[in-house]
Design a protein around this motif. Structure first.
Motif, PDB file in Angstrom:
ATOM      1  N   CYS B  21       0.858  -1.174   0.000  1.00 49.42           N
ATOM      2  CA  CYS B  21       0.000   0.000   0.000  1.00 49.42           C
ATOM      3  C   CYS B  21       0.894   1.223   0.000  1.00 49.42           C
ATOM      4  CB  CYS B  21      -0.821   0.027   1.272  1.00 49.42           C
ATOM      5  SG  CYS B  21      -2.439  -0.522   0.982  1.00 49.42           S
ATOM      6  N   TRP B  58      -6.181   2.312  -7.338  1.00 52.45           N
ATOM      7  CA  TRP B  58      -6.904   2.682  -6.134  1.00 52.45           C
ATOM      8  C   TRP B  58      -7.903   1.568  -5.853  1.00 52.45           C
ATOM      9  CZ3 TRP B  58      -5.632   6.448  -2.886  1.00 52.45           C
ATOM     10  CH2 TRP B  58      -4.771   7.450  -3.371  1.00 52.45           C
ATOM     11  N   ALA B  60     -10.627  -0.316  -2.877  1.00 53.14           N
ATOM     12  CA  ALA B  60     -11.337  -0.147  -1.605  1.00 53.14           C
ATOM     13  C   ALA B  60     -10.796  -1.154  -0.599  1.00 53.14           C
ATOM     14  CB  ALA B  60     -12.830  -0.361  -1.815  1.00 53.14           C
ATOM     15  N   HIS B  61     -10.518  -0.676   0.608  1.00 56.02           N
ATOM     16  CA  HIS B  61     -10.010  -1.538   1.683  1.00 56.02           C
ATOM     17  C   HIS B  61     -11.084  -2.569   2.042  1.00 56.02           C
ATOM     18  CE1 HIS B  61      -8.251  -2.695   5.509  1.00 56.02           C
ATOM     19  NE2 HIS B  61      -7.151  -2.086   5.120  1.00 56.02           N
ATOM     20  N   ASN B  64     -12.646  -1.411   5.928  1.00 57.99           N
ATOM     21  CA  ASN B  64     -13.340  -0.136   6.151  1.00 57.99           C
ATOM     22  C   ASN B  64     -13.799   0.535   4.844  1.00 57.99           C
ATOM     23  OD1 ASN B  64     -11.015   0.914   5.050  1.00 57.99           O
ATOM     24  ND2 ASN B  64     -10.105   1.436   7.031  1.00 57.99           N
ATOM     25  N   GLY B  65     -13.467  -0.076   3.715  1.00 58.06           N
ATOM     26  CA  GLY B  65     -13.934   0.470   2.448  1.00 58.06           C
ATOM     27  C   GLY B  65     -13.197   1.717   2.002  1.00 58.06           C
ATOM     28  N   ARG B  66     -12.230   2.168   2.816  1.00 56.19           N
ATOM     29  CA  ARG B  66     -11.475   3.364   2.418  1.00 56.19           C
ATOM     30  C   ARG B  66     -10.587   3.044   1.230  1.00 56.19           C
ATOM     31  NH1 ARG B  66      -9.657   5.653   7.780  1.00 56.19           N
ATOM     32  NH2 ARG B  66      -7.572   5.555   6.944  1.00 56.19           N
ATOM     33  N   LYS B  67     -10.460   4.018   0.348  1.00 54.33           N
ATOM     34  CA  LYS B  67      -9.645   3.802  -0.845  1.00 54.33           C
ATOM     35  C   LYS B  67      -8.169   3.784  -0.461  1.00 54.33           C
ATOM     36  CE  LYS B  67     -12.517   4.126  -4.521  1.00 54.33           C
ATOM     37  NZ  LYS B  67     -12.390   4.016  -5.963  1.00 54.33           N
ATOM     38  N   LYS B  68      -7.464   2.814  -0.993  1.00 54.83           N
ATOM     39  CA  LYS B  68      -6.022   2.770  -0.781  1.00 54.83           C
ATOM     40  C   LYS B  68      -5.331   2.590  -2.125  1.00 54.83           C
ATOM     41  CE  LYS B  68      -6.229  -2.166   0.183  1.00 54.83           C
ATOM     42  NZ  LYS B  68      -5.790  -3.284   0.974  1.00 54.83           N
TER      43      LYS B  68
END
Lengths: 306, 282
Positions: B21, B58, B60-61, B64-68
């Motif tokens: 990441c 990019w 989604a985690h 938590n769905g956060r973009k990484k």
């Protein structure tokens, strides 16, 4: 306790700390701008420049060996005019002392480059590269010959009042004799040492790995030999020594200072980790504090052989 | 900059895919760029290893769905450095410089209606990232150029990432030297049969709106053959060169290639060059 003093002098050249970057490993300073603030270094030494453009050797030019690397770049550079026009303006803003490494094939060529650079106040000193193993001066490296070394240094000395450092080849039977010739020729300091001649073979093709067949060995593998030469020369001549050869961290640098170097240069380690020279500056300062030295000069040549 | 390995798995035989990441401050790479990776903290091996960026997306985690920002490196175990890299387990920190170098000229390529991607051996590594960017990076033209991929290798066990290119919607052609899969022979011989013939009077397709373009990465002999073929057919070609490197930053002049304007630095002026700039056979 107050911070230890790191300032040293090489001839008339005053350095805020004794750590430089070795010629050929740091370009002209700006290549490393994202990683190292040159203003924190004692000095930067440029890639060797010559009067005329040099194309350099055919590739492959580098090869890794156990504990070291071989290089045969062949002094590729765009020549004096390009250096003045394109490289020097950026060096102006480096915020540290600029030492220009000068190469050539005759004393006249060295002299011409230095006379041209004398007009530029941002150049603080010169390092004469009379020891590159990867180009042919007719048939030898200047610094392999005492008389030739003496002549070139004496001639170039007439051309400048700036600090003149002469970088020597370790590929000699007695480096102290060459160092003596440099001192007698009127230089201000010696840089010890350039690379050790070596080679590598590709056993699958039975061809040399390097396009130039032979190259110069640098890196941790050469440190004990470089250190020995610094110690020998320290005992024979009175000029300050810039020590280099496989310095990878502050402890290595401190070894060179104890063996007699007034300043040190980080070379191959820049390729391994560009932050090394800054870590060496900080590491020398911590070493001095931990060992209760007030001044780095107390360390120089302090090797205890009793 | 230290990055933390998220995964480092064998795809097959000697081929691995390493993923991390991107930490804060890590620049979004361009296709064709590379990372200069320090494999060990010790000095053995001494120098860094330049490895192409295989993919950067990019994502989604999962929790938590956060973009990484996920970066992938595809590599082959070829020597001591890559063998040690293959042993690195997830959570290991590894020091990287980069993204470094000048990648593919996407502006030139993006104008083309058809991009021929030619990968020899590990040449697939940077070219997959290029294909993805050409597929996904275009807003003004949802389809983007047609992408025709040629993958060449010794035998079928060395053909990798074929499915991934297909999943991107690329047309795929495979060549193996022993004929164990696809065309028997060199990938450039296969390319010869599929590339459009030279149009009358066409010398270089540079600037011709929509003209096809070739993007290649692989052994130097293959790239030289691609360059010759491109010239013959009047097509522009961009080639990505591979070389052992010193600093990776353009300072040491250790990795150079002979070009029409003298020796140029693969790490800094490349690794991607216009094929017509290179003087092959030096």
């Amino acid at each position: 306790m107050s911070k230890p003093n790191l300032k040293v002098a090489i001839g008339s050249l005053k350095l805020q700390n004794p750590v430089m970057v070795a010629s050929g490993t740091f370009g002209y300073g700006r290549e490393y701008a994202d990683y190292v603030d040159p203003a924190r270094l004692g000095a930067i030494v440029t890639k060797t420049i010559t009067k005329n453009r040099r194309e350099g050797n055919r590739p492959p030019r580098i090869c890794e060996t156990t504990g070291g690397m071989l290089n045969a770049i062949g002094l590729q550079n765009e020549g004096l005019e390009d250096f003045i026009q394109e490289k020097l303006p950026a060096c102006r803003d480096a915020g540290t002392k600029l030492i220009v490494s000068v190469g050539g094939e005759t004393s006249n060529e060295y002299g011409e480059v230095i006379e041209a650079l004398n007009a530029y106040p941002e150049v603080a000193a010169y390092e004469l590269n009379i020891s590159c193993p990867n180009i042919e001066y007719k048939d030898k490296i200047i610094s392999q010959d005492e008389e030739l070394t003496h002549k070139v240094v004496r001639d170039v000395r007439q051309k400048t009042d700036r600090t003149l450092i002469v970088k020597l080849s370790p590929n000699v039977s007695d480096i102290t004799r060459i160092a003596r010739a440099v001192q007698d020729g009127g230089a201000d300091a010696v840089s010890l040492v350039n690379t050790f001649l070596g080679m590598a073979v590709d056993v699958e093709t039975r061809r040399p790995v390097l396009g130039n067949i032979t190259g110069g060995l640098s890196g941790p593998a050469i440190k004990p030999m470089a250190l020995r030469m610094v110690w020998q020369v320290y005992n024979k001549i009175s000029l300050p020594i810039v020590g280099m050869g496989g310095i990878m961290n502050a402890r290595d640098a401190v070894e060179f200072l104890i063996a007699g170097a007034t300043a040190v240069a980080v070379g191959t380690a820049n390729f391994v980790d560009p932050r090394t020279p800054l870590e060496v500056v900080e590491g020398i300062a911590s070493y001095l504090s931990q060992h209760h030295y007030k001044d780095v000069k107390e360390l120089i040549g302090s090797l205890n052989v009793s | 900059m230290k990055v933390q390995i998220a995964s480092n798995v064998f795809l097959r035989d000697k081929y691995l895919l390493l993923e991390f990441c991107a930490p804060a401050g890590f620049a979004m790479p361009e296709p064709g760029q590379f990372l200069h990776m320090r494999i060990e903290d010790s000095f053995d091996p001494l120098l860094r290893r330049p490895l192409s960026i295989h993919d950067a997306v990019w994502q989604a985690h999962s929790k938590n769905g956060r973009k990484k920002h996920v970066v992938r490196i595809l590599y082959e175990v070829v020597g001591k450095g890559t063998a040690l890299l293959a042993e690195k387990r997830p959570l290991t920190q590894i020091d990287v410089l980069g993204p470094l170098g000048r990648g593919f000229d996407l502006k030139k390529i993006g104008r083309s209606r058809c991009v021929y991607i030619v990968a020899g051996g590990m040449g697939v590594a940077p070219l997959f990232f290029l294909a993805r960017r050409l597929r996904e990076g275009r807003k003004e033209n949802a389809r983007g150029p047609k992408i025709v991929v040629f993958i060449g290798a010794r035998n079928k066990d060395h053909i990798i990432r074929e499915k991934e290119f297909k999943d991107l919607g690329c047309e795929i052609h495979v060549a193996t030297e022993d004929g164990s899969k696809g065309f028997k022979g060199r990938v450039t011989d296969l390319l010869k049969t599929i590339l459009p013939p030279a149009t009358d009077g066409a010398v270089s397709a540079d600037g011709q709106e929509g003209a096809p373009v070739i993007c290649a990465c692989g052994p130097k002999a293959m790239l030289a053959a691609v360059a010759a073929l491109a010239q013959q057919r009047g097509l522009a070609a961009q080639v990505s060169l591979e070389e052992f490197m010193g600093c990776g930053l353009g300072a040491c002049l250790g990795c150079v290639i002979r070009t029409v304007s003298g020796y140029r630095r693969i790490c800094h002026d490349g690794p991607v060059f216009d094929a017509e700039e290179i003087i092959w056979g030096d």
